[in-house]
Design a protein around this motif. Structure first.
Motif, mmCIF file in Angstrom:
data_model
loop_
_atom_site.group_PDB
_atom_site.id
_atom_site.type_symbol
_atom_site.label_atom_id
_atom_site.label_comp_id
_atom_site.label_asym_id
_atom_site.label_seq_id
_atom_site.Cartn_x
_atom_site.Cartn_y
_atom_site.Cartn_z
ATOM 1 N N ASP A 43 -1.227 0.278 2.358
ATOM 2 C CA ASP A 43 -2.912 -0.158 1.729
ATOM 3 C C ASP A 43 -3.560 -1.476 1.085
ATOM 4 O OD1 ASP A 43 -5.708 0.053 2.130
ATOM 5 O OD2 ASP A 43 -5.796 1.908 0.398
ATOM 6 N N LEU A 44 -4.322 -1.939 1.720
ATOM 7 C CA LEU A 44 -4.559 -3.907 1.314
ATOM 8 C C LEU A 44 -5.108 -4.205 0.964
ATOM 9 C CD1 LEU A 44 -2.966 -6.450 0.545
ATOM 10 C CD2 LEU A 44 -3.567 -7.048 2.616
ATOM 11 N N VAL A 80 2.202 -10.063 3.452
ATOM 12 C CA VAL A 80 0.345 -9.988 3.991
ATOM 13 C C VAL A 80 0.820 -11.565 4.939
ATOM 14 C CG1 VAL A 80 -1.437 -10.289 2.880
ATOM 15 C CG2 VAL A 80 -0.080 -9.416 1.681
ATOM 16 N N LEU A 81 0.264 -10.985 5.900
ATOM 17 C CA LEU A 81 0.093 -11.784 7.761
ATOM 18 C C LEU A 81 -1.120 -12.416 7.369
ATOM 19 C CD1 LEU A 81 2.371 -10.303 10.085
ATOM 20 C CD2 LEU A 81 3.103 -12.041 8.663
ATOM 21 N N MET A 82 -1.499 -13.427 7.649
ATOM 22 C CA MET A 82 -3.087 -14.437 7.837
ATOM 23 C C MET A 82 -3.218 -14.800 8.975
ATOM 24 S SD MET A 82 -4.984 -17.448 5.898
ATOM 25 C CE MET A 82 -4.495 -18.317 6.883
ATOM 26 N N HIS A 83 -4.364 -13.628 10.151
ATOM 27 C CA HIS A 83 -4.498 -13.557 11.940
ATOM 28 C C HIS A 83 -5.856 -14.402 11.293
ATOM 29 C CE1 HIS A 83 -1.066 -11.045 11.922
ATOM 30 N NE2 HIS A 83 -1.778 -10.352 12.476
ATOM 31 N N THR A 84 -5.676 -15.614 12.257
ATOM 32 C CA THR A 84 -7.454 -16.187 11.968
ATOM 33 C C THR A 84 -7.907 -16.405 13.869
ATOM 34 O OG1 THR A 84 -6.059 -18.179 10.307
ATOM 35 C CG2 THR A 84 -8.191 -18.829 11.581
ATOM 36 N N ASP A 85 -9.189 -16.709 13.710
ATOM 37 C CA ASP A 85 -10.133 -15.461 14.552
ATOM 38 C C ASP A 85 -10.783 -16.737 13.987
ATOM 39 O OD1 ASP A 85 -10.708 -16.241 17.838
ATOM 40 O OD2 ASP A 85 -10.994 -14.100 17.336
ATOM 41 N N TYR A 86 -12.071 -17.550 15.526
ATOM 42 C CA TYR A 86 -12.951 -17.743 15.433
ATOM 43 C C TYR A 86 -14.140 -18.130 16.519
ATOM 44 C CZ TYR A 86 -10.650 -22.174 16.325
ATOM 45 O OH TYR A 86 -9.942 -23.310 17.046
ATOM 46 N N LYS A 153 13.156 -9.960 -5.153
ATOM 47 C CA LYS A 153 11.437 -9.234 -5.277
ATOM 48 C C LYS A 153 10.396 -9.054 -4.913
ATOM 49 C CE LYS A 153 7.756 -10.004 -8.348
ATOM 50 N NZ LYS A 153 6.953 -11.393 -10.057
ATOM 51 N N PRO A 154 10.386 -7.865 -4.755
ATOM 52 C CA PRO A 154 9.056 -7.375 -3.871
ATOM 53 C C PRO A 154 8.139 -8.624 -3.983
ATOM 54 C CG PRO A 154 9.912 -5.348 -4.953
ATOM 55 C CD PRO A 154 10.498 -6.942 -5.406
ATOM 56 N N ASN A 155 7.127 -8.474 -2.712
ATOM 57 C CA ASN A 155 6.361 -9.767 -2.013
ATOM 58 C C ASN A 155 4.846 -8.973 -3.029
ATOM 59 O OD1 ASN A 155 8.271 -11.248 -1.186
ATOM 60 N ND2 ASN A 155 6.948 -11.525 0.712
ATOM 61 N N LEU A 156 4.897 -8.082 -2.748
ATOM 62 C CA LEU A 156 3.476 -7.726 -3.448
ATOM 63 C C LEU A 156 3.479 -5.513 -3.769
ATOM 64 C CD1 LEU A 156 0.893 -8.479 -4.083
ATOM 65 C CD2 LEU A 156 0.030 -7.124 -1.954
ATOM 66 N N PRO A 157 4.125 -5.418 -5.126
ATOM 67 C CA PRO A 157 4.586 -4.000 -4.966
ATOM 68 C C PRO A 157 3.891 -2.890 -5.199
ATOM 69 C CG PRO A 157 5.787 -5.948 -6.649
ATOM 70 C CD PRO A 157 4.495 -6.693 -5.793
ATOM 71 N N ILE A 158 3.771 -2.165 -5.483
ATOM 72 C CA ILE A 158 2.800 -0.993 -5.423
ATOM 73 C C ILE A 158 1.792 -1.518 -6.537
ATOM 74 C CG2 ILE A 158 2.446 1.798 -5.915
ATOM 75 C CD1 ILE A 158 4.993 2.399 -4.615
ATOM 76 N N ASN A 159 0.321 -1.577 -6.899
ATOM 77 C CA ASN A 159 -0.338 -1.419 -7.915
ATOM 78 C C ASN A 159 -0.776 -3.253 -8.338
ATOM 79 O OD1 ASN A 159 -1.375 0.608 -8.217
ATOM 80 N ND2 ASN A 159 0.686 1.822 -9.642
ATOM 81 N N ASP A 160 0.335 -3.842 -7.205
ATOM 82 C CA ASP A 160 0.184 -5.343 -7.906
ATOM 83 C C ASP A 160 -1.548 -5.940 -6.826
ATOM 84 O OD1 ASP A 160 1.174 -7.677 -9.557
ATOM 85 O OD2 ASP A 160 2.849 -8.189 -7.724
ATOM 86 N N ASP A 161 -1.222 -7.135 -7.349
ATOM 87 C CA ASP A 161 -2.138 -8.293 -6.895
ATOM 88 C C ASP A 161 -2.107 -9.579 -7.175
ATOM 89 O OD1 ASP A 161 -3.193 -9.282 -9.540
ATOM 90 O OD2 ASP A 161 -4.363 -6.689 -9.761
ATOM 91 N N ALA A 201 -0.883 -6.036 5.663
ATOM 92 C CA ALA A 201 -0.069 -5.704 5.033
ATOM 93 C C ALA A 201 1.238 -5.169 6.225
ATOM 94 C CB ALA A 201 0.135 -5.451 4.490
ATOM 95 N N THR A 202 2.679 -5.590 5.409
ATOM 96 C CA THR A 202 3.639 -5.250 6.270
ATOM 97 C C THR A 202 5.228 -4.486 5.710
ATOM 98 O OG1 THR A 202 5.090 -7.190 6.799
ATOM 99 C CG2 THR A 202 3.422 -7.002 8.360
ATOM 100 N N GLN A 203 5.247 -3.789 6.264
ATOM 101 C CA GLN A 203 6.244 -3.170 5.294
ATOM 102 C C GLN A 203 7.641 -3.620 4.714
ATOM 103 O OE1 GLN A 203 6.676 1.193 7.514
ATOM 104 N NE2 GLN A 203 8.829 0.290 7.384
ATOM 105 N N TYR A 204 9.111 -3.052 3.796
ATOM 106 C CA TYR A 204 9.824 -3.352 4.176
ATOM 107 C C TYR A 204 10.292 -2.529 5.715
ATOM 108 C CZ TYR A 204 9.652 -6.227 0.163
ATOM 109 O OH TYR A 204 9.265 -7.204 -0.987
ATOM 110 N N PRO A 205 11.565 -3.013 5.919
ATOM 111 C CA PRO A 205 12.320 -2.458 6.993
ATOM 112 C C PRO A 205 13.257 -1.240 6.200
ATOM 113 C CG PRO A 205 13.348 -4.477 6.977
ATOM 114 C CD PRO A 205 12.268 -4.275 5.394
ATOM 115 N N GLY A 206 13.227 0.492 7.395
ATOM 116 C CA GLY A 206 13.346 1.073 6.684
ATOM 117 C C GLY A 206 14.781 1.223 6.513
ATOM 118 N N GLN A 207 15.420 2.603 5.508
ATOM 119 C CA GLN A 207 16.532 1.931 4.733
ATOM 120 C C GLN A 207 16.706 3.866 4.917
ATOM 121 O OE1 GLN A 207 15.996 1.392 0.568
ATOM 122 N NE2 GLN A 207 14.039 2.323 0.210
ATOM 123 N N ASN A 208 18.254 3.339 4.021
ATOM 124 C CA ASN A 208 19.006 5.294 4.234
ATOM 125 C C ASN A 208 17.986 5.576 3.026
ATOM 126 O OD1 ASN A 208 20.510 7.906 4.905
ATOM 127 N ND2 ASN A 208 22.224 6.793 3.986
#
Length: 209
Positions: A43-44, A80-86, A153-161, A201-208
């Motif tokens: 959630d972003l 966090v990918l920025m998609h542009t449209d106009y 370091k995570p790009n945007l950890p939980i509760n971070d801004d 917002a996209t997740q990190y790859p899945g892990q074991n």
């Protein structure tokens, strides 16, 4: 004598039954293993939602705006990918084909006071829209600290801004028509540019686990 025979027969039958039952019986124990699997929540949130709302722009004008993105989910965010449209409309609000987006250059300046490192920086809205349509939207959380200093370091950890600073500039193109002597940008006068930046917002790859 008949009574004794009858009892004997019943006894023999019961005995046979017990032996037969014992032949097919075995000790048994059944246990169950259960587990709960809960999907993480990605959630972003963005504040403010409206960044640029300006009229009467002329070539050479430039605008600095900042906005905050927050990870309000329960899993770390990788990108966090920025998609542009106009869309472009005339002064009456009618859609037209004139590409006014080619006249505005966007620069992603800083994220939490760190320079944003992306090969897609300083592009026009038209170029950013083309990148979006080709599936190559820029990541606005890729900045210096996370690229070289703390790459894990995570790009945007939980509760971070992150506070993102963006600049949009109306290109001042002084080219003139050789016949009339008028600036080529005169054709954009009175047009409206309705821009939408969608952040994904996209997740990190899945892990074991």
């Amino acid at each position: 004598m008949k009574r004794k025979l009858a009892i004997g027969a019943i006894t023999a039958m019961l005995g046979f039954s017990l032996v037969g039952g014992g032949t097919y019986a075995a000790f048994n124990d059944v246990e169950s293993a259960t587990g709960t699997y809960t999907a993480g929540e990605l959630d972003l949130s963005v504040n403010p939602n409206i960044i640029f709302d300006i009229d009467k722009l002329v070539p050479g004008d430039h605008m600095l705006r900042d906005f905050k993105i927050t990870n309000t989910g329960n899993v770390d965010i990788e990108k966090v990918l920025m998609h542009t449209d106009y869309t472009v409309t005339d002064k009456n609000g009618n859609p037209i084909d004139e590409d006014l987006g080619s006249q505005f250059k966007v620069r992603l300046l800083t994220s939490d006071l760190q320079p944003i490192i992306t090969p897609f920086n300083s592009l026009t809205l038209s170029e950013l829209k083309d990148l979006t349509e080709s599936g190559n939207s820029p990541d606005i959380t890729t900045y210096l600290e996370r690229v070289w200093i703390f790459p894990l370091k995570p790009n945007l950890p939980i509760n971070d801004d992150d506070h993102i600073v963006m600049e949009v500039k109306f290109i001042n193109d002084k080219q003139k028509d050789t016949n009339s002597g008028l600036y080529l940008q005169n054709k954009y006068q009175g047009l409206n540019l309705n821009v939408q930046f969608n952040l994904e917002a996209t997740q990190y790859p899945g892990q074991n686990r």
